[in-house]
Design an enzyme around this catalytic site. Structure first.
Site, mmCIF file in Angstrom:
data_model
loop_
_atom_site.group_PDB
_atom_site.id
_atom_site.type_symbol
_atom_site.label_atom_id
_atom_site.label_comp_id
_atom_site.label_asym_id
_atom_site.label_seq_id
_atom_site.Cartn_x
_atom_site.Cartn_y
_atom_site.Cartn_z
ATOM 1 N N ARG A 72 0.820 -1.211 0.000
ATOM 2 C CA ARG A 72 0.000 0.000 0.000
ATOM 3 C C ARG A 72 0.860 1.271 0.000
ATOM 4 O O ARG A 72 0.500 2.277 -0.621
ATOM 5 C CB ARG A 72 -0.934 -0.013 1.211
ATOM 6 C CG ARG A 72 -1.961 1.109 1.189
ATOM 7 C CD ARG A 72 -3.033 0.853 2.238
ATOM 8 N NE ARG A 72 -4.091 1.856 2.203
ATOM 9 C CZ ARG A 72 -4.384 2.658 3.235
ATOM 10 N NH1 ARG A 72 -3.705 2.560 4.372
ATOM 11 N NH2 ARG A 72 -5.350 3.536 3.124
ATOM 12 N N HIS A 76 0.356 4.472 -2.456
ATOM 13 C CA HIS A 76 0.124 5.840 -1.965
ATOM 14 C C HIS A 76 1.275 6.775 -2.323
ATOM 15 O O HIS A 76 1.095 7.987 -2.371
ATOM 16 C CB HIS A 76 -0.111 5.823 -0.448
ATOM 17 C CG HIS A 76 -1.481 5.369 -0.076
ATOM 18 N ND1 HIS A 76 -2.064 5.648 1.152
ATOM 19 C CD2 HIS A 76 -2.417 4.676 -0.772
ATOM 20 C CE1 HIS A 76 -3.277 5.112 1.186
ATOM 21 N NE2 HIS A 76 -3.519 4.511 0.038
ATOM 22 N N ASP A 77 2.453 6.219 -2.567
ATOM 23 C CA ASP A 77 3.551 7.041 -3.078
ATOM 24 C C ASP A 77 3.280 7.409 -4.538
ATOM 25 O O ASP A 77 3.287 8.587 -4.906
ATOM 26 C CB ASP A 77 4.880 6.282 -2.954
ATOM 27 C CG ASP A 77 6.035 7.081 -3.531
ATOM 28 O OD1 ASP A 77 5.982 8.326 -3.482
ATOM 29 O OD2 ASP A 77 7.002 6.469 -4.037
ATOM 30 N N VAL A 80 0.697 10.148 -5.786
ATOM 31 C CA VAL A 80 0.887 11.550 -5.386
ATOM 32 C C VAL A 80 2.195 12.060 -5.994
ATOM 33 O O VAL A 80 3.274 11.690 -5.543
ATOM 34 C CB VAL A 80 0.918 11.677 -3.849
ATOM 35 C CG1 VAL A 80 1.027 13.138 -3.449
ATOM 36 C CG2 VAL A 80 -0.338 11.039 -3.244
ATOM 37 N N SER A 86 7.684 10.576 -1.949
ATOM 38 C CA SER A 86 7.179 11.754 -1.221
ATOM 39 C C SER A 86 6.439 11.329 0.050
ATOM 40 O O SER A 86 6.469 12.041 1.055
ATOM 41 C CB SER A 86 6.262 12.591 -2.117
ATOM 42 O OG SER A 86 5.188 11.822 -2.627
ATOM 43 N N ASN A 104 -3.765 8.504 4.749
ATOM 44 C CA ASN A 104 -2.584 7.962 5.446
ATOM 45 C C ASN A 104 -2.650 8.017 6.967
ATOM 46 O O ASN A 104 -2.070 7.167 7.652
ATOM 47 C CB ASN A 104 -1.320 8.707 4.995
ATOM 48 C CG ASN A 104 -0.971 8.417 3.540
ATOM 49 O OD1 ASN A 104 -1.339 7.367 3.009
ATOM 50 N ND2 ASN A 104 -0.269 9.346 2.905
ATOM 51 N N HIS A 203 -6.255 -6.138 -2.189
ATOM 52 C CA HIS A 203 -7.099 -6.195 -0.986
ATOM 53 C C HIS A 203 -7.423 -7.653 -0.604
ATOM 54 O O HIS A 203 -8.278 -7.892 0.232
ATOM 55 C CB HIS A 203 -8.384 -5.384 -1.185
ATOM 56 C CG HIS A 203 -8.157 -3.899 -1.168
ATOM 57 N ND1 HIS A 203 -9.170 -2.980 -1.334
ATOM 58 C CD2 HIS A 203 -7.037 -3.157 -0.986
ATOM 59 C CE1 HIS A 203 -8.680 -1.751 -1.270
ATOM 60 N NE2 HIS A 203 -7.385 -1.827 -1.064
ATOM 61 N N THR A 258 -9.018 -15.786 3.399
ATOM 62 C CA THR A 258 -7.579 -16.103 3.408
ATOM 63 C C THR A 258 -6.798 -14.797 3.616
ATOM 64 O O THR A 258 -6.200 -14.263 2.684
ATOM 65 C CB THR A 258 -7.144 -16.772 2.078
ATOM 66 O OG1 THR A 258 -7.545 -15.927 0.986
ATOM 67 C CG2 THR A 258 -7.776 -18.152 1.899
HETATM 68 C C1 HEM Z 1 -10.068 2.516 -5.478
HETATM 69 C C2 HEM Z 1 -8.867 2.445 -5.012
HETATM 70 C C3 HEM Z 1 -8.568 2.116 -3.579
HETATM 71 C C4 HEM Z 1 -9.240 2.457 -2.443
HETATM 72 C C5 HEM Z 1 -10.480 3.301 -2.301
HETATM 73 C C6 HEM Z 1 -8.542 1.838 -1.340
HETATM 74 C C7 HEM Z 1 -8.895 1.982 -0.028
HETATM 75 C C8 HEM Z 1 -8.293 1.317 1.027
HETATM 76 C C9 HEM Z 1 -8.685 1.448 2.401
HETATM 77 C C10 HEM Z 1 -9.798 2.356 2.915
HETATM 78 C C11 HEM Z 1 -7.900 0.628 3.118
HETATM 79 C C12 HEM Z 1 -7.959 0.432 4.643
HETATM 80 C C13 HEM Z 1 -7.228 1.585 5.275
HETATM 81 C C14 HEM Z 1 -7.525 1.732 6.760
HETATM 82 O O1 HEM Z 1 -8.708 1.742 7.126
HETATM 83 O O2 HEM Z 1 -6.563 1.886 7.546
HETATM 84 C C15 HEM Z 1 -6.999 -0.021 2.215
HETATM 85 C C16 HEM Z 1 -6.045 -0.942 2.571
HETATM 86 C C17 HEM Z 1 -5.159 -1.514 1.684
HETATM 87 N N1 HEM Z 1 -5.013 -1.183 0.357
HETATM 88 FE FE1 HEM Z 1 -6.271 -0.106 -0.753
HETATM 89 N N2 HEM Z 1 -7.490 1.134 -1.831
HETATM 90 C C18 HEM Z 1 -7.457 1.277 -3.181
HETATM 91 C C19 HEM Z 1 -6.527 0.766 -4.060
HETATM 92 C C20 HEM Z 1 -5.430 0.033 -3.673
HETATM 93 C C21 HEM Z 1 -4.341 -0.327 -4.546
HETATM 94 C C22 HEM Z 1 -4.219 0.115 -6.001
HETATM 95 C C23 HEM Z 1 -3.470 -1.059 -3.806
HETATM 96 C C24 HEM Z 1 -2.157 -1.679 -4.196
HETATM 97 C C25 HEM Z 1 -1.769 -1.883 -5.423
HETATM 98 C C26 HEM Z 1 -4.041 -1.180 -2.465
HETATM 99 C C27 HEM Z 1 -3.502 -1.903 -1.451
HETATM 100 C C28 HEM Z 1 -4.014 -1.960 -0.167
HETATM 101 C C29 HEM Z 1 -3.522 -2.865 0.851
HETATM 102 C C30 HEM Z 1 -2.484 -3.953 0.655
HETATM 103 C C31 HEM Z 1 -4.222 -2.562 2.025
HETATM 104 C C32 HEM Z 1 -4.016 -3.177 3.426
HETATM 105 C C33 HEM Z 1 -2.957 -2.342 4.138
HETATM 106 C C34 HEM Z 1 -2.597 -2.796 5.553
HETATM 107 O O3 HEM Z 1 -3.115 -3.780 6.055
HETATM 108 O O4 HEM Z 1 -1.747 -2.101 6.156
HETATM 109 N N3 HEM Z 1 -5.206 -0.476 -2.427
HETATM 110 N N4 HEM Z 1 -7.245 0.428 0.935
#
Ligand code: HEM
Ligand SMILES: *[C@@H]1O[C@H](CO)[C@@H](O)[C@H](O)[C@H]1NC(C)=O
Ligand SMILES: *[C@@H]1O[C@H](CO)[C@@H](O)[C@H](O)[C@H]1NC(C)=O
Length: 338
Positions: A72, A76-77, A80, A86, A104, A203, A258
Site C-alpha cells: 500500500r 500511496h507514493d 501523489v 514523497s 494515510n 485487498h 484467506t
Molecule cells: C479505489 C482504489 C482504492 C481504495 C479506495 C482503497 C482503499 C483502502 C482502504 C480504505 C484501506 C484500509 C485503510 C484503513 O482503514 O486503515 C486499504 C487498505 C489496503 N489497500 Fe487499498 N485502496 C485502493 C486501491 C489500492 C491499490 C491500487 C493497492 C495496491 C496496489 C491497495 C492496497 C491496499 C492494501 C495492501 C491494504 C491493506 C494495508 C494494511 O493492512 O496495512 N489499495 N485500501
C-alpha cells in the site's frame, strides 16, 4: 533467525524474475525523458535486491500484516506526484508530511521497515539506491512472499525534495468514492479499468479500520439503511466490532477467508457481496466492464496474477524523477540539505 529465511527469499526472487521476463515493462508516459531500467544497480549496488528482500522477509516474519502495508505504501507514493518517495518524508521546516493526509493518517504503516532497508543500503552502497526504488522493490517482494506473482522491477527513480498533503487527499481514491470517480482518479495516473480491477486485488491481504466502511453498515445513502450490496450476514458479523460510534480504529481483514494469502479470493468475496469496502463491491455492482473482470479473476487466478504484475509495473512507472531531477535521499524521512 534472519539467515533462516534470507536464503529461500533469494530463491523465490530468482524464480519470480524468470516468470516476469515474459511481461513487457510498458511505461504509461510516453513523454518521460528517461525510462526506468531493472539493471541500474547491477554494478553500483549488486546486493541491493537481496538486501531489500531479506529485510522485507524478516519484517513479514515478525508481522504477517506488513506485506500488505508495504504494498500500500508504494501505491500511496505513486498516486501523489509520481513514484518519488514523497510519502516517506516527515514534516519539517520545509515539508508538510503526507503522513497526515486522510488516506494515510492512523493508517499508512511500514515506515520503520523502509528505514531499516535504507540504513542497510547506505551501509552497503552509500548514496546509491533511492527510497522510491526501495518502495517498488518492497512491494514486489511482499507480493511474492504472500504467495502472489513476481515481476522484474524497473529501477532508477529518484527521490522528491517535497511532499503534497493536498495531492494525497485528492488523488488517492477514498473508500466511499463512486466507481466513476475512482475510474477517473486512475485514468489521471494513466491507469485503465484492467489496472484498476487487477490492482484492487491486493485487498486480498491486509486490514481496514472500521472507520473506512462504517457508513455501509448503518446509513449508506443517508436513508438510515445499510448498503444493500453488502451481504446481510456479513454486515451483522461486522457491526459489533464497528459500532455506530466508537471503535474507529478497530481492524478487520479485507479478505477474511484467506487474510494472509495473496490469491484471487478477493474477487470471489465480491461475487458473494462480501467485499469489505464500498470501493471494492462497486467493481461488481456498478459497471458491466469491471464486473466482467471481477468474474474473470475469480475464475482464473493465473490471469489475475499476470495482470496484477503488469499493472504494478505500470503503476511503478508513474512520473518518476530521473536524470538531474530530485535526489537520492540518505534518510528516507528527510530531504538531504535541510
Ligand atoms: C479505489 C482504489 C482504492 C481504495 C479506495 C482503497 C482503499 C483502502 C482502504 C480504505 C484501506 C484500509 C485503510 C484503513 O482503514 O486503515 C486499504 C487498505 C489496503 N489497500 Fe487499498 N485502496 C485502493 C486501491 C489500492 C491499490 C491500487 C493497492 C495496491 C496496489 C491497495 C492496497 C491496499 C492494501 C495492501 C491494504 C491493506 C494495508 C494494511 O493492512 O496495512 N489499495 N485500501
Ligand atoms: C465519504 O466519507 C467521508 C469521510 O468519512 C465523509 O466526510 C463523506 O461525507 C462521505 N461521502 C459520501 C458521499 O458519503
Ligand atoms: C443517515 O444520514 C442522513 C444524512 O447524513 C441523516 O440525516 C440521518 O439522520 C441518518 N440516519 C440515521 C438513522 O443515522
Amino acid at each position: 533467525m534472519a539467515a533462516a529465511f534470507g536464503f529461500p527469499l533469494v530463491v523465490l526472487l530468482v524464480f519470480s524474475l524468470e516468470l516476469a521476463s515474459a511481461f513487457p515493462s510498458g511505461a504509461p508516459w510516453g513523454q518521460q525523458q528517461q525510462q526506468l531500467d531493472p539493471h541500474v544497480y547491477d554494478r553500483s549496488c549488486q546486493q541491493a535486491q537481496q538486501i531489500v528482500a531479506s529485510i522485507v522477509g524478516k519484517a513479514h516474519y515478525q508481522d504477517p500484516r506488513m506485506a500488505a502495508s508495504l504494498i500500500r505504501l508504494h501505491f500511496h507514493d505513486c498516486f501523489v506526484k509520481g513514484c518519488d518517495a514523497s510519502i516517506l518524508l516527515d514534516s519539517s521546516a520545509v515539508v508538510v508530511s503526507e503522513k497526515r493526509s486522510n488516506p494515510n493518517r492512523d493508517s499508512a504503516r511500514g515506515f520503520e521497515v523502509i528505514d531499516e532497508i535504507k540504513a542497510a543500503l547506505e551501509a552497503a552502497c552509500p548514496h546509491t539506491v533511492s527510497c522510491a526504488d526501495i518502495l517498488a522493490l518492497a512491494a514486489r517482494d511482499s507480493t511474492v512472499m504472500t504467495g502472489g506473482p513476481g515481476w522484474i522491477v524497473p529501477l532508477g527513480r529518484r527521490d522528491s525534495r517535497d511532499a503534497s498533503v493536498q495531492g494525497s487527499n485528492n488523488d488517492i481514491p477514498a473508500p466511499n468514492n463512486t466507481l466513476p470517480t475512482i475510474i477517473t482518479k486512475f485514468k489521471l495516473q494513466g491507469l485503465d479499468i484492467v489496472d484498476l480491477v487487477a490492482l484492487l486485488g491486493s485487498h486480498t491481504i491486509g486490514d481496514s479500520r472500521c472507520t473506512s466502511f462504517r457508513q455501509r453498515l448503518y446509513n449508506q445513502t443517508g436513508n438510515g439503511l445499510p448498503d444493500f450490496t453488502l451481504d446481510a450476514s456479513y454486515a451483522a458479523a461486522l457491526r459489533p466490532g464497528c459500532p455506530l460510534s466508537g471503535g474507529d480504529q478497530n481492524l478487520f481483514f479485507l479478505d477474511p477467508v484467506t487474510p494472509f494469502k495473496f490469491d484471487n479470493q478477493y474477487y470471489k468475496n465480491l461475487l458473494a457481496y462480501r467485499g469489505l469496502l464500498s470501493s471494492d463491491e462497486v467493481l461488481l455492482t456498478d459497471s458491466p466492464a469491471t464486473a466482467e473482470l471481477v468474474k474473470l479473476y475469480a475464475a482464473n487466478q493465473d490471469i489475475f496474477f499476470q495482470h496484477f504484475a503488469q499493472s504494478m509495473v505500470k503503476m511503478g512507472n508513474i512520473s518518476p524523477l530521473t536524470g538531474g531531477s530530485g535526489e537520492i535521499r540518505a534518510n528516507c524521512r528527510r530531504v538531504n540539505h535541510n
